[in-house]
Design a protein around this motif. Sequence first.
Motif, short mmCIF file in Angstrom:
data_model
loop_
_atom_site.label_atom_id
_atom_site.label_comp_id
_atom_site.label_asym_id
_atom_site.label_seq_id
_atom_site.Cartn_x
_atom_site.Cartn_y
_atom_site.Cartn_z
N ASP A 62 24.13 -50.84 9.00
CA ASP A 62 22.69 -51.09 9.14
C ASP A 62 22.35 -52.02 10.31
N GLY A 63 23.36 -52.43 11.08
CA GLY A 63 23.10 -53.21 12.28
C GLY A 63 23.12 -54.71 12.09
N THR A 110 27.66 -56.63 14.30
CA THR A 110 28.01 -55.89 15.51
C THR A 110 29.50 -55.99 15.76
#
Length: 323
Positions: free
Chosen positions: A28-29, A32
């Motif tokens: 979902d970001g 990273t």
Amino acid sequence: MTVWYYVDTQQQRHGPVDGDAMAALFRDGTLTRTSLVWREGMQQWTALVNVAPELRLDMTPPSPPAPETADTPVATEVELERPLTGRAVFTASEPSYAQPEAIPRAEPAVSPGDSPYAAPRADIGIGAYGRPVAHGHVVYAGFWKRVAASVIDSLAIGIPVGIIAAILGGLAGGGFSSLERFNAVQTLSSYLLGAIAFAWFHSSAGLLATPGKLAIGIKVVRTDGDKITFLRGFGRYWAYLLSSLLLCIGLIMAAFTERKQGLHDLMCDTLVVDKWAFTSQPERQREELGTVTIVILALFGLLLVGLVILAIVGVAALASMGR
């Protein structure tokens, strides 16, 4: 189940979470490739990309988009000097195409050595124990943990101190009354050396714990979680002796006070807590006694039973001889 900790884009640490949750955060970001993560057993924080195989994450970078080009190549016309003849001369040149420059894909360097997110360590000792972390759960060392630690310290500290005190007493013997002078020097030396040893181990100059407390997994701190000074540790030793002289009532108080404090702790504003208390990882504290504590208490109990039996046998033998 392996638990993980991570640092978000706001430089806030979160956890513990399991591996599936880490994968979901990556999808979902929230995380990273360069997000810092850590789990127990790792020496330091590392980028998520370095543990992708362990978390079964697909870290294959997307292929770079194709450079935009015109539908038809643009030919570059080159004007050449034409000879002054009566015939038409035709010249042509190959069209030239501009090659797009490759954009290097550089990974940001992650150097957690001096990062505030360095891997948590046992917060006990000179280099590992930093500023106390307040507002966390604290496990106080109970009465039996402290008894087991005292048994170990009586051997680890008491025997060396006794030997050194005996040597000093022997060297100082002689004079007006060698026997009395020997006893006085030896007794004074044993108490003074004991106070220095316990003060050093308990203070910030030492390990914040004696060998017995290190083995049990507990430490001595101020009531706010901070380290104690050498002078406070020195005074705490004499307060400990005072607690022992009062029929050991001052020591037994540790079993009944709210924060497991003995009389000497109340006098010196100290606490005996789990070694992970007042740290960034309070979840690693343990309420149970632990294997080392149980083994030491069992051996100590057997020793006491043996001494009682020997005493009973000795009294019975003396009684039979007196008849």
